[in-house]
Design an enzyme around this catalytic site. Structure first.
Site: not given
Ligand code: ADP
Length: 464
Positions: A133, A181, A305, A309, A312, A353
């Site tokens: 990431k 996740g 990110e 792929r 879900v 879900r």
């Molecule tokens: P994963 O790949 O583990 O699902 P993500 O980077 O997609 O992690 O983040 C999952 C969730 O966490 C996001 O949808 C958001 O709700 C919260 N999140 C992640 N980074 C931030 C941030 N910088 N500020 C606020 N919320 C965040």
């Protein structure tokens, strides 16, 4: 090895066969979902399964099935040599990885290529550029896509962590570079919490992902999670298929997704879509992918990110854009062009879900045997599930047992349809999140569309 071939020829005479046989390196609903498309395209399927999944629907549905090991993922669904051996023994010419497991594993994509089996997804190089990431963020900065401000690289020591936090301003979030996740993230609000948070985040990351690398980002307050679906072919064409709003989350994990987003208008969709297309072009991407953004209350968005792929929540896009994304993945992998393709959106689609979890006891897992499994139907209702009455939900894997997707003309109608479909969904034998979703559909906050990722923190679930 089980051979289910009935002698029936599934091939459509009008459709040319792109691959003869696809092995699906996954389990559960997504394995079944992929095989359904293969069957429509006249492509034979191979299931792989662990010993606890012998009675799973994806095993019964496939033309052939190969047991690849015991329940432990490392010895079955994550075991590259065993999966490749299964593909070679069955003469599969392509592998679809689904989501999770090996879907974003560059080594797996590499090994497939080296034995001349087409990995249905991007190349190892592309996965590497986006899988880590932190590297992905650097690539996006280079492509001119706005990213969440934070550490320029991985954070290894306390001093560096505190400096980054002071520069971006508290609160900050520590995130695992190999994460997924919603696991292993820590919010930090002041200097004094940093040491403990950093150590815990690093050791959790090591445990969950085998990689202790973490980075720091400004913790955006009250954002929405809005992501863009893209498709890129091998000829340099990239298109986007609008957004999915995944703001309804519990502990950073998605529970409900919808498209269109209640807060995205045509102008913002174009801006975010253009940024997502630029992101994919920056790495000459190939396949289906998703660019995840956080959207703040000023409608500014920041790259978080890229998932290289199928996701879900892909069915909501399929319903609104009338497209089979798995079919598109297969066609792209076979070298077909998407040039000139035009997908016209219509209506509103929502996914809930359905997990084998007990909402009355802080969503603790509830595996076990299903005595009754009655799925809803009717106009605008779709259920993606590998479950059936008498099926035993194993405790070894993800707790999701079904995805309920509804589509209607408007958001209000989609909510009404989801409510009635949830009422029709009867599961006896285990606890599920169905009653929880019913209450969310009735909540005035959800109905208003005006909420952020903290919505469920203040949502009161009424125990029965
Ligand atoms: P994963 O790949 O583990 O699902 P993500 O980077 O997609 O992690 O983040 C999952 C969730 O966490 C996001 O949808 C958001 O709700 C919260 N999140 C992640 N980074 C931030 C941030 N910088 N500020 C606020 N919320 C965040």
């Amino acid at each position: 090895m089980i051979n289910h071939s009935s002698g029936l020829n599934h091939k459509h005479s009008s459709e040319k066969t792109l691959f003869n046989k696809i092995l699906v390196a996954n389990r559960g609903e997504i394995a079944l979902r992929i095989m359904q498309t293969c069957r429509e395209m006249g492509i034979s399927t191979v299931a792989v399964y662990s010993t606890v999944d012998a009675e799973s629907m994806h095993v019964k549905y496939a033309d052939e099935a190969v047991c690849i090991g015991p329940a432990l993922s490392r010895e079955s669904y994550l075991n590259i040599p065993r999966i490749i051996a299964a593909a070679e023994v069955t003469n599969a010419d392509a592998i679809h990885p689904g989501y999770g497991f090996l879907a974003e594993n560059a080594d797996f994509a590499e090994v497939c290529a080296s034995v001349n089996i087409k990995f249905i997804g991007p190349t190892a190089t592309m996965i590497n550029q986006m899988g880590d990431k932190n590297t992905a963020k650097s690539t996006m900065i280079f492509a001119g896509v706005p990213v969440v401000p934070g550490s320029p690289g991985l954070v290894t020591d306390l001093q560096q962590a505190i400096e980054t936090a002071q520069r971006t301003g508290y609160p900050v979030i520590i995130k695992p570079t190999a994460g997924g996740g919603g696991k292993g993230m820590r919010v930090v609000t002041e200097d004094s919490q940093m040491e403990k948070a950093l150590n815990t985040a690093r050791s959790e990351a090591e445990q969950s992902f085998g990689n202790s690398g973490v980075y720091i980002e400004k913790y955006l307050e009250n954002p929405r999670h809005v992501e863009i679906q893209i498709l890129s072919d091998q000829h340099g064409n990239t298109i986007h298929l609008g957004e999915r709003d995944c703001t309804v989350q519990r502990r950073h994990q998605k529970l409900i997704e919808e498209t269109p987003s209640p807060v995205v208008d045509e102008a913002l969709r174009k801006k975010m879509g253009d940024a997502a297309v630029a992101a994919a072009r920056a790495i000459n991407y190939e396949g289906a992918g998703t660019i995840e953004f956080l959207l703040d209350k000023h409608k500014d968005f920041y790259f978080m990110e890229m998932n290289t792929r199928i996701q879900v929540e892909h069915p909501v896009t399929e319903e609104r854009y009338d497209v089979d994304l798995v079919k598109e993945q297969i066609l792209i992998a076979a070298g077909e062009s998407i040039e000139g393709r035009n997908f016209i959106p219509k209506g509103h689609s929502i996914e809930c879900r359905i997990n084998a979890e007990d909402p009355e006891h802080s969503f603790r897992p509830s595996p076990g045997q299903l005595q009754v499994f009655h799925t809803p139907g009717g106009h605008g209702v779709r259920v993606d599930s590998h479950a059936y009455a008498s099926y035993v939900v194993p405790s070894n894997y993800d707790s999701m047992i079904a995805k309920l997707i509804v589509t209607a003309h408007s958001r209000d109608e989609a909510i009404a349809r989801m409510s009635r479909a949830l009422d029709e969904f009867i599961v006896v034998g285990i606890k599920t999140t169905i009653p929880f979703h019913k209450q969310v559909m009735h909540s005035s906050v959800f109905q208003s569309g005006d909420f952020d990722t903290s919505f469920l923190e203040s949502f009161r679930y009424e125990k029965k």
